[in-house]
Design an enzyme around this catalytic site. Structure first.
Site, PDB file in Angstrom:
ATOM      1  N   CYS A  59    -149.283   2.426-118.991  1.00  0.00           N
ATOM      2  CA  CYS A  59    -149.987   3.716-118.989  1.00  0.00           C
ATOM      3  C   CYS A  59    -149.026   4.882-119.215  1.00  0.00           C
ATOM      4  O   CYS A  59    -149.454   6.025-119.361  1.00  0.00           O
ATOM      5  CB  CYS A  59    -150.798   3.896-117.715  1.00  0.00           C
ATOM      6  SG  CYS A  59    -149.816   4.165-116.221  1.00  0.00           S
ATOM      7  N   LEU A  91    -130.699 -20.520 -87.241  1.00  0.00           N
ATOM      8  CA  LEU A  91    -131.932 -21.103 -87.755  1.00  0.00           C
ATOM      9  C   LEU A  91    -131.701 -22.347 -88.610  1.00  0.00           C
ATOM     10  O   LEU A  91    -132.388 -23.355 -88.457  1.00  0.00           O
ATOM     11  CB  LEU A  91    -132.695 -20.054 -88.577  1.00  0.00           C
ATOM     12  CG  LEU A  91    -133.594 -19.053 -87.867  1.00  0.00           C
ATOM     13  CD1 LEU A  91    -134.890 -19.711 -87.463  1.00  0.00           C
ATOM     14  CD2 LEU A  91    -132.946 -18.410 -86.663  1.00  0.00           C
ATOM     15  N   CYS A 145    -147.980  -0.700-110.625  1.00  0.00           N
ATOM     16  CA  CYS A 145    -148.108   0.686-111.089  1.00  0.00           C
ATOM     17  C   CYS A 145    -149.155   1.386-110.240  1.00  0.00           C
ATOM     18  O   CYS A 145    -150.296   0.926-110.153  1.00  0.00           O
ATOM     19  CB  CYS A 145    -148.514   0.717-112.573  1.00  0.00           C
ATOM     20  SG  CYS A 145    -148.941   2.394-113.124  1.00  0.00           S
ATOM     21  N   GLN A 167    -143.037 -12.671 -93.062  1.00  0.00           N
ATOM     22  CA  GLN A 167    -142.836 -11.221 -93.137  1.00  0.00           C
ATOM     23  C   GLN A 167    -141.786 -10.899 -94.195  1.00  0.00           C
ATOM     24  O   GLN A 167    -141.542  -9.726 -94.480  1.00  0.00           O
ATOM     25  CB  GLN A 167    -142.358 -10.691 -91.781  1.00  0.00           C
ATOM     26  CG  GLN A 167    -143.335 -10.928 -90.645  1.00  0.00           C
ATOM     27  CD  GLN A 167    -142.758 -10.508 -89.302  1.00  0.00           C
ATOM     28  OE1 GLN A 167    -141.962 -11.220 -88.702  1.00  0.00           O
ATOM     29  NE2 GLN A 167    -143.148  -9.356 -88.830  1.00  0.00           N
ATOM     30  N   GLY A 183    -137.102 -16.866 -86.726  1.00  0.00           N
ATOM     31  CA  GLY A 183    -136.254 -15.764 -87.166  1.00  0.00           C
ATOM     32  C   GLY A 183    -136.937 -14.417 -87.214  1.00  0.00           C
ATOM     33  O   GLY A 183    -136.696 -13.634 -88.128  1.00  0.00           O
ATOM     34  N   SER A 184    -137.785 -14.147 -86.226  1.00  0.00           N
ATOM     35  CA  SER A 184    -138.374 -12.810 -86.152  1.00  0.00           C
ATOM     36  C   SER A 184    -138.199 -12.281 -84.743  1.00  0.00           C
ATOM     37  O   SER A 184    -138.465 -12.991 -83.776  1.00  0.00           O
ATOM     38  CB  SER A 184    -139.859 -12.822 -86.516  1.00  0.00           C
ATOM     39  OG  SER A 184    -140.420 -11.531 -86.308  1.00  0.00           O
ATOM     40  N   VAL A 238    -139.933 -10.710 -97.930  1.00  0.00           N
ATOM     41  CA  VAL A 238    -140.407 -10.377 -99.280  1.00  0.00           C
ATOM     42  C   VAL A 238    -139.522 -11.038-100.335  1.00  0.00           C
ATOM     43  O   VAL A 238    -139.574 -10.689-101.510  1.00  0.00           O
ATOM     44  CB  VAL A 238    -140.441  -8.839 -99.488  1.00  0.00           C
ATOM     45  CG1 VAL A 238    -141.411  -8.182 -98.518  1.00  0.00           C
ATOM     46  CG2 VAL A 238    -139.053  -8.216 -99.351  1.00  0.00           C
ATOM     47  N   ASP A 239    -138.705 -12.026 -99.910  1.00  0.00           N
ATOM     48  CA  ASP A 239    -137.690 -12.580-100.803  1.00  0.00           C
ATOM     49  C   ASP A 239    -138.119 -13.836-101.559  1.00  0.00           C
ATOM     50  O   ASP A 239    -137.382 -14.328-102.422  1.00  0.00           O
ATOM     51  CB  ASP A 239    -136.393 -12.868-100.022  1.00  0.00           C
ATOM     52  CG  ASP A 239    -136.627 -13.743 -98.774  1.00  0.00           C
ATOM     53  OD1 ASP A 239    -137.484 -14.650 -98.830  1.00  0.00           O
ATOM     54  OD2 ASP A 239    -135.951 -13.502 -97.753  1.00  0.00           O
ATOM     55  N   HIS A 272    -146.016  -9.079 -96.209  1.00  0.00           N
ATOM     56  CA  HIS A 272    -145.521  -7.789 -96.686  1.00  0.00           C
ATOM     57  C   HIS A 272    -145.268  -7.776 -98.190  1.00  0.00           C
ATOM     58  O   HIS A 272    -144.556  -6.911 -98.695  1.00  0.00           O
ATOM     59  CB  HIS A 272    -144.242  -7.398 -95.924  1.00  0.00           C
ATOM     60  CG  HIS A 272    -144.470  -7.193 -94.454  1.00  0.00           C
ATOM     61  ND1 HIS A 272    -143.469  -7.242 -93.520  1.00  0.00           N
ATOM     62  CD2 HIS A 272    -145.618  -6.940 -93.761  1.00  0.00           C
ATOM     63  CE1 HIS A 272    -143.984  -7.030 -92.310  1.00  0.00           C
ATOM     64  NE2 HIS A 272    -145.282  -6.848 -92.436  1.00  0.00           N
TER      65      HIS A 272
END
Ligand SMILES: [Zn+2]
Length: 278
Positions: A180, A262, A126, A100, A218-219, A102-103, A118
């Site tokens: 763009c 952890l 974009c 989960q 760790g969640s 995003v790192d 995620h």
């Protein structure tokens, strides 16, 4: 009563493990877990997809904070917990790594085929033309557009936001897509109010269904986007082990629960399996 870590060792030793990790795995890398027991309270409500796309002022605020937060997240290094997961994967005991976070720290530790539920904060998409670019490129463009922007983060949360005062936000200049020229740029992460792409969810369900053990690291399993995999494992009769500091919303389904830091716990686990771990 058997030591839960020994019981976990015996289950992991049989292999076929699917790992599901959350913010608590990255706290020892300096990325606070705002939901965990030691996490700083979140100062701001999380950005929703709807607010981000409709409100230019909210986007300015998001990118100003994120620009500061990136200086921390972009430098974060994997910790003993990430290293242990990668070692268990190299040993053939872990088949799937679902996160989960995003790192990108699982991959930085050497894990392969990580499914980023995620997304990843190191990419930018974009919303106009769909082009995906490295966050490092945007960082350079934001620095060039904001040469005097030297505000410091007081705190950073896992989404890469940082606390900034309103005066600093007011002078921040976000940039649009370089290709763009008009498209709104968004980090390639799943915001609140946005769905995880279905093919990504299916890939995770398939990995859980094929596993002999679902190992949650760790969640707190607060959000359904992660908890649904625990529910699926329980429904299929696949044992669930949870290593987390503090209670989780999956505890009722856990065969084994290890409540410990952890990095220490996972290092001990990998060490106890050292005949299998290279
Ligand atoms: Zn574009």
């Amino acid at each position: 009563m058997p030591d839960p870590l020994s019981a976990l060792r015996d289950l992991v030793a049989e292999g076929g493990v699917a790992v599901l990790s959350g913010a608590g795995l990255s706290t020892e890398s300096g990325i606070p877990d705002y939901r965990g027991p030691t996490g700083a309270a979140r100062t701001y409500a999380p950005m929703t997809y709807q607010t981000f796309t409709r409100d230019a002022a909210a986007r300015r605020r998001y990118w100003a904070r994120s620009h500061v937060g990136w200086q921390v997240i972009g430098r974060a290094a994997p910790n003993a917990g990430h290293q242990a997961v990668a070692a268990l994967q190299r040993a053939g005991l872990v088949d799937a790594v679902l996160t989960q976070n995003v790192d990108g720290l699982h991959q930085a530790a050497g894990a392969r085929d990580v499914v980023e539920l995620h997304g990843n904060i190191d990419r930018v998409v974009c919303l106009g033309c769909g082009q995906t670019t490295p966050r490092g490129d945007l960082d350079q463009r934001l620095r060039a557009a904001n040469p005097t922007f030297a505000a410091l983060a007081a705190a950073v949360n896992p989404d890469g936001d940082a606390d900034l005062d309103d005066a600093a936000v007011a002078v921040f200049r976000p940039v649009d897509c370089a290709r763009c020229r008009s498209g709104v740029l968004k980090p390639d992460v799943v915001f609140f109010g946005e769905s995880v792409p279905p093919e990504r969810v299916d890939r995770c369900f398939a990995a859980v269904g094929a596993a002999r053990l679902l190992l949650v690291l760790g969640s707190s399993l607060t959000v359904m986007s992660g908890r649904r995999f625990v529910l699926r494992a329980a429904k299929l009769g696949i044992p669930v082990a949870i290593v987390n500091q503090g209670p989780t919303r999956g505890d009722a389904y856990a065969t084994i629960k290890v409540d410990a830091p952890l990095g220490t716990a996972l290092q001990a686990l990998a060490h106890s399996l050292r005949s299998s771990v290279p």
